[in-house]
Design a protein around this motif. Structure first.
Motif, PDB file in Angstrom:
ATOM      1  N   SER A 456      -1.440  -6.190  -2.059  1.00 42.50           N
ATOM      2  CA  SER A 456      -1.056  -5.228  -3.093  1.00 42.50           C
ATOM      3  C   SER A 456       0.224  -4.559  -2.648  1.00 42.50           C
ATOM      4  N   SER A 457       0.991  -4.087  -3.610  1.00 40.34           N
ATOM      5  CA  SER A 457       2.136  -3.268  -3.208  1.00 40.34           C
ATOM      6  C   SER A 457       1.576  -1.914  -2.770  1.00 40.34           C
ATOM      7  N   GLY A 458       2.353  -1.177  -2.022  1.00 46.79           N
ATOM      8  CA  GLY A 458       1.916   0.150  -1.595  1.00 46.79           C
ATOM      9  C   GLY A 458       0.665   0.055  -0.751  1.00 46.79           C
ATOM     10  N   ASP A 459      -0.355   0.792  -1.149  1.00 49.27           N
ATOM     11  CA  ASP A 459      -1.648   0.729  -0.477  1.00 49.27           C
ATOM     12  C   ASP A 459      -2.601  -0.055  -1.377  1.00 49.27           C
ATOM     13  N   CYS A 460      -3.414  -0.941  -0.772  1.00 53.56           N
ATOM     14  CA  CYS A 460      -4.240  -1.803  -1.627  1.00 53.56           C
ATOM     15  C   CYS A 460      -5.441  -1.047  -2.194  1.00 53.56           C
ATOM     16  N   GLY A 461      -5.703   0.150  -1.665  1.00 55.60           N
ATOM     17  CA  GLY A 461      -6.826   0.932  -2.176  1.00 55.60           C
ATOM     18  C   GLY A 461      -6.375   2.050  -3.102  1.00 55.60           C
ATOM     19  N   ILE A 462      -5.090   2.052  -3.468  1.00 54.53           N
ATOM     20  CA  ILE A 462      -4.588   3.064  -4.400  1.00 54.53           C
ATOM     21  C   ILE A 462      -4.044   2.319  -5.618  1.00 54.53           C
ATOM     22  N   TYR A 463      -4.783   2.338  -6.693  1.00 51.92           N
ATOM     23  CA  TYR A 463      -4.479   1.539  -7.893  1.00 51.92           C
ATOM     24  C   TYR A 463      -4.118   0.110  -7.493  1.00 51.92           C
ATOM     25  N   ILE A 491       2.053   2.039   2.922  1.00 51.41           N
ATOM     26  CA  ILE A 491       2.696   3.250   2.404  1.00 51.41           C
ATOM     27  C   ILE A 491       2.666   3.178   0.884  1.00 51.41           C
ATOM     28  N   THR A 492       1.991   4.133   0.277  1.00 50.26           N
ATOM     29  CA  THR A 492       1.857   4.101  -1.178  1.00 50.26           C
ATOM     30  C   THR A 492       3.133   4.624  -1.854  1.00 50.26           C
ATOM     31  N   ALA A 493       3.270   4.292  -3.151  1.00 43.99           N
ATOM     32  CA  ALA A 493       4.510   4.616  -3.876  1.00 43.99           C
ATOM     33  C   ALA A 493       4.849   6.105  -3.806  1.00 43.99           C
ATOM     34  N   LEU A 494       3.826   6.976  -3.825  1.00 43.05           N
ATOM     35  CA  LEU A 494       4.169   8.404  -3.850  1.00 43.05           C
ATOM     36  C   LEU A 494       4.814   8.847  -2.532  1.00 43.05           C
ATOM     37  N   TYR A 541       1.791   7.605 -11.554  1.00 39.02           N
ATOM     38  CA  TYR A 541       1.873   6.148 -11.403  1.00 39.02           C
ATOM     39  C   TYR A 541       1.796   5.526 -12.792  1.00 39.02           C
ATOM     40  N   ASN A 542       2.271   4.301 -12.911  1.00 40.53           N
ATOM     41  CA  ASN A 542       2.216   3.549 -14.176  1.00 40.53           C
ATOM     42  C   ASN A 542       2.655   4.414 -15.362  1.00 40.53           C
ATOM     43  N   PRO A 543       3.822   5.036 -15.302  1.00 37.77           N
ATOM     44  CA  PRO A 543       4.177   6.003 -16.338  1.00 37.77           C
ATOM     45  C   PRO A 543       4.418   5.362 -17.710  1.00 37.77           C
ATOM     46  N   SER A 574      11.662   1.406  -8.079  1.00 39.25           N
ATOM     47  CA  SER A 574      11.759   0.362  -7.041  1.00 39.25           C
ATOM     48  C   SER A 574      12.172   0.901  -5.675  1.00 39.25           C
ATOM     49  N   ALA A 575      11.463   1.909  -5.221  1.00 43.77           N
ATOM     50  CA  ALA A 575      11.780   2.496  -3.910  1.00 43.77           C
ATOM     51  C   ALA A 575      11.774   1.418  -2.828  1.00 43.77           C
ATOM     52  N   TYR A 576      12.734   1.460  -1.958  1.00 44.59           N
ATOM     53  CA  TYR A 576      12.871   0.535  -0.823  1.00 44.59           C
ATOM     54  C   TYR A 576      13.055  -0.925  -1.232  1.00 44.59           C
ATOM     55  N   ASP A 596       9.994   3.213 -16.317  1.00 48.27           N
ATOM     56  CA  ASP A 596       9.272   1.975 -16.664  1.00 48.27           C
ATOM     57  C   ASP A 596       8.170   1.710 -15.647  1.00 48.27           C
ATOM     58  N   MET A 597       7.678   0.475 -15.683  1.00 53.71           N
ATOM     59  CA  MET A 597       6.574   0.052 -14.817  1.00 53.71           C
ATOM     60  C   MET A 597       6.887   0.159 -13.327  1.00 53.71           C
ATOM     61  N   LEU A 598       8.188   0.119 -13.006  1.00 53.89           N
ATOM     62  CA  LEU A 598       8.562   0.135 -11.590  1.00 53.89           C
ATOM     63  C   LEU A 598       8.941   1.535 -11.125  1.00 53.89           C
ATOM     64  N   THR A 599       8.676   2.512 -11.980  1.00 52.37           N
ATOM     65  CA  THR A 599       9.085   3.881 -11.667  1.00 52.37           C
ATOM     66  C   THR A 599       7.863   4.732 -11.335  1.00 52.37           C
ATOM     67  N   ILE A 600       8.047   5.646 -10.397  1.00 53.64           N
ATOM     68  CA  ILE A 600       7.039   6.674 -10.170  1.00 53.64           C
ATOM     69  C   ILE A 600       7.719   8.013 -10.465  1.00 53.64           C
TER      70      ILE A 600
HETATM   71  N1  SAH Z   1      -0.930   0.151  -4.950  1.00 53.64           N
HETATM   72  C1  SAH Z   1       0.356   0.695  -5.352  1.00 53.64           C
HETATM   73  C2  SAH Z   1       0.340   1.225  -6.766  1.00 53.64           C
HETATM   74  C3  SAH Z   1       0.181   0.170  -7.807  1.00 53.64           C
HETATM   75  S1  SAH Z   1       0.216   0.814  -9.434  1.00 53.64           S
HETATM   76  C4  SAH Z   1       0.746   1.784  -4.371  1.00 53.64           C
HETATM   77  O1  SAH Z   1      -0.059   2.239  -3.577  1.00 53.64           O
HETATM   78  O2  SAH Z   1       1.913   2.192  -4.412  1.00 53.64           O
HETATM   79  C5  SAH Z   1       1.826   0.391  -9.905  1.00 53.64           C
HETATM   80  C6  SAH Z   1       2.678   1.622 -10.048  1.00 53.64           C
HETATM   81  O3  SAH Z   1       3.021   2.095  -8.760  1.00 53.64           O
HETATM   82  C7  SAH Z   1       3.999   1.357 -10.720  1.00 53.64           C
HETATM   83  O4  SAH Z   1       3.882   1.403 -12.126  1.00 53.64           O
HETATM   84  C8  SAH Z   1       4.842   2.497 -10.178  1.00 53.64           C
HETATM   85  O5  SAH Z   1       4.516   3.679 -10.870  1.00 53.64           O
HETATM   86  C9  SAH Z   1       4.320   2.648  -8.767  1.00 53.64           C
HETATM   87  N2  SAH Z   1       5.124   1.914  -7.766  1.00 53.64           N
HETATM   88  C10 SAH Z   1       4.715   0.915  -6.982  1.00 53.64           C
HETATM   89  N3  SAH Z   1       5.682   0.519  -6.148  1.00 53.64           N
HETATM   90  C11 SAH Z   1       6.736   1.308  -6.396  1.00 53.64           C
HETATM   91  C12 SAH Z   1       8.065   1.405  -5.848  1.00 53.64           C
HETATM   92  N4  SAH Z   1       8.483   0.600  -4.870  1.00 53.64           N
HETATM   93  N5  SAH Z   1       8.878   2.339  -6.371  1.00 53.64           N
HETATM   94  C13 SAH Z   1       8.469   3.160  -7.342  1.00 53.64           C
HETATM   95  N6  SAH Z   1       7.228   3.112  -7.883  1.00 53.64           N
HETATM   96  C14 SAH Z   1       6.394   2.200  -7.431  1.00 53.64           C
END
Ligand code: SAH
Length: 625
Positions: A456-463, A491-494, A541-543, A574-576, A596-600
């Motif tokens: 998963s991107s970020g953390d696999c236990g966070i969405y 490292i999660t998106a936030l 997330y997922n705005p 698209s952080a990092y 969009d989908m790639l934005t937090i």
């Molecule tokens: N598991 C992921 C979240 C997945 S949900 C985590 O822990 O980060 C998908 C949402 O995460 C996206 O719509 C966006 O809001 C956010 N996101 C994930 N990667 C991101 C990144 N690199 N930059 C900005 N937002 C990101």
């Protein structure tokens, strides 16, 4: 870390203090024993050896599967020279240079696992792996370890010559009659395998041949085409026998039938019989010695199986008209995979074997399953790969990704982790919309015995995928242990977004996903309301997606009801990643920018402020402290 369990016991050797400081933390993580010279200051978790290192090595050589030396390579070569035997039995030998920059796979790269272990240790030390095997450099799996993930047994052949042909890029014919073909799906385009049948071999003029089959091939000694054979374990042997039949008669009977039908006993997946034979000593012993599973089924189950040679006598005795044939077919059926199109089949109808010298009678039947028995307990690594760039992945997560037999994830993320992939890994990318399918596929492969990394991107236990996998396992009645699970945080998106703009999460904060695909909007609305009211810094997330466009303006309205119009906002896209974009704005103006989908979206609390290009949330509400 359990990842290293398959290599253990591992011994590490340090003869200087700098070497100890490199190896000691490593040994702690990977569960290795660190041996140091007794003249060095002894440290916790180290074992001091006396006398010469050469003598000491001789005493610990046999009981270790891998050795890690932090020493000059020349010294290592001299130390191990007389201890080396054959590559199929020698331990993995790895050298870490004394500055800790390089990890070198020195010996037993394939079968001993040194190449793989080198990569994993390089991840741990953030060092460069040095692997000189030809196959690794061609990005193809070593032919002598090809079947390992699937539990195939190595057969006869000229392994060195076939490996050489592959390394030279010569055409190598692959004839695969059974076993998984998953290994073929991720070969590099430049591979020189030819997948086809012998009739056309003249046209393609192969320089070597690989058989993957449960059939016994007798390689003619005068053919100069080098050949090898792997045996996938696809054959389930149904056994019926009278009480007291000896282990040797059972063995003899199976061998005889296999020979008669030109089958390889190495391809036996396991033995199947009726439950009243579960304590039949000869049978139990045979399975123990051969390390085969013994599956037993009740007469009620077996009598439902259609067989070619039912017997009234057997039916009268045990309540089912067939034991051997029915048990073989039933075992092959339950061990077959629904995702493979071929059906299990009875290969050998029942054969009755008696012996003049021994008491007992053995009935043998053989059925072929459409998928091999791996003989392994599968593992699921739930991996968070961080926001996107390789240096934001934890070493543990990198190690898990490289170690896995199979990697499953969304294609965008799989591209980001390309440099961590290993030749021979099974890679399955499924579209973002098919997350549940992805989880089910990962579970299916792990239940079969593979080590599967779900990314998963970020953390696999966070969405992320982690929750889906555990949920799905629970639905399937998982016992909590098999397949084994290990979760690797990321490292999660936030956090990633916050780091790019400063310290917006310095005080109490929360995360809210605006995706109402699986959560009713009323619930999301309630949480937005609570967060706004509670003055939490809020990460959204997922705005917004292509189809969900309105939720973010609802969220804005809710926050405006409780917070200032000028509340600081960060939009981090698209952080990092390569196309990262950061916008600092405020609550009223935020919708004037791309979300969009790639934005937090990070929404500050009532004391958060922008300062130059930074976003700062003070540690307390009393002002700076
Ligand atoms: N598991 C992921 C979240 C997945 S949900 C985590 O822990 O980060 C998908 C949402 O995460 C996206 O719509 C966006 O809001 C956010 N996101 C994930 N990667 C991101 C990144 N690199 N930059 C900005 N937002 C990101």
């Amino acid at each position: 870390m359990s990842i290293f369990a398959s290599f253990s016991p591992i011994a590490a050797i340090a003869t200087t203090s700098p070497a100890i400081s490199i190896l000691q933390p490593l040994c702690q993580t990977i569960g290795a024993t660190l041996y140091i010279k007794d003249s060095l200051i002894p440290l916790e978790n180290t074992h001091a050896y006396q006398g010469s290192l050469k003598d000491h090595l001789a005493t610990i050589w046999e009981q270790n599967n891998a050795f890690i030396f932090c020493l000059a390579m020349g010294a290592v070569v001299r130390l191990i020279a007389t201890l080396l035997g054959h590559k199929s039995t020698d331990p993995a030998i790895i050298v870490v240079d004394p500055s800790g920059q390089f990890v070198i796979s020195l010996c037993s790269g394939h079968e001993g696992g040194a190449d793989r272990l080198t990569q994993l240790i390089a991840h741990q030390l953030n060092a460069t792996p040095i692997i000189t095997s030809a196959s690794t450099n061609l990005s193809i799996p070593g032919i002598d370890i090809l079947g390992k993930p699937f539990g195939w047994v190595k057969g006869p052949g000229n392994w060195t010559a076939v490996s050489h042909a592959i390394a030279c890029g010569e055409t190598v014919q692959v004839i695969q009659e059974s076993g998984s073909t998953l290994w073929q799906h991720n070969l590099p385009e430049s591979h020189s395998f030819y997948f086809g049948w012998p009739e056309i071999s003249e046209e393609i003029n192969p320089k070597a041949r690989i058989w993957i089959s449960s059939t016994l091939r007798r390689f003619s000694p005068d053919s100069d085409l080098p050949k090898i054979q792997w045996y996938p374990r696809v054959l389930w042997v149904g056994i019926g026998c009278i009480r007291g039949t000896s282990q040797s008669l059972i063995e003899k009977a199976i061998k005889q039938v296999y020979q008669q039908y030109h089958l390889a006993t190495e391809s036996i997946a396991g033995i199947a019989t009726i439950d009243i034979k579960a304590d039949e000593i000869g049978l139990v012993k045979y399975c123990e010695v051969k390390e085969l599973p013994l599956l037993t089924f009740s007469g009620d189950v077996l009598k439902m199986v259609e067989v070619p040679n039912p017997s009234d006598v057997v039916k009268q005795e045990v309540g089912t008209p067939s034991v051997a044939e029915a048990a073989a077919i039933y075992a092959a059926t339950i061990k077959s995979s629904e995702s493979v199109s071929s059906l299990p089949s009875l290969l050998v109808p029942k054969q009755i074997i008696k012996s003049e010298e021994e008491i007992g009678t053995v009935t043998v039947a053989i059925a072929k399953s459409n998928i091999e028995y791996t003989g392994k307990i599968g593992q699921l690594y739930l991996v968070g790969m961080g926001p996107g760039s390789l240096d934001q992945i934890t070493p543990a997560a990198k190690t898990a990704i490289t170690q896995a037999d199979a990697i499953i994830g969304y294609s965008l993320y799989l591209d980001l982790i390309k440099p961590l992939k290993r030749p021979g890994q099974i890679i399955e990318a499924l579209p973002i919309t098919q997350e549940r399918k992805r989880a089910q596929r990962a579970i299916e492969l792990a239940q079969w015995g593979l080590t599967v990394a779900v990314i998963s991107s970020g953390d696999c236990g966070i969405y992320g995928m982690g929750g889906l996998v555990l949920e799905e396992l629970q639905n399937q009645g998982w016992d909590g242990n098999i397949p084994q699970i290990e979760v690797f945080p990321g490292i999660t998106a936030l956090q990633a977004a916050a780091a790019r703009v400063g310290t917006p999460l310095m005080h109490d904060f929360c995360a809210i996903s605006l995706s109402d695909l699986l959560t009713p909007w009323t619930v999301i609305e309630k949480r937005l309301e609570a967060a706004a009211k509670g003055d939490f810094v809020t990460a959204i997330y997922n705005p917004r997606s292509q189809t969900r466009t309105e939720q973010i303006s609802h969220a804005q309205r809710i926050f405006l009801a409780y917070r200032n119009e000028t509340t600081p906002i960060a939009l981090v896209r698209s952080a990092y990643r390569k196309d990262e974009k950061i916008i600092l704005t405020n609550l009223t103006e935020m919708l004037n920018f791309t979300i969009d989908m790639l934005t937090i979206v990070l929404i500050g609390n009532s004391s958060t402020r922008h300062y130059e290009q930074w976003m700062i949330t003070p540690r307390g509400y009393l002002g700076f402290d």
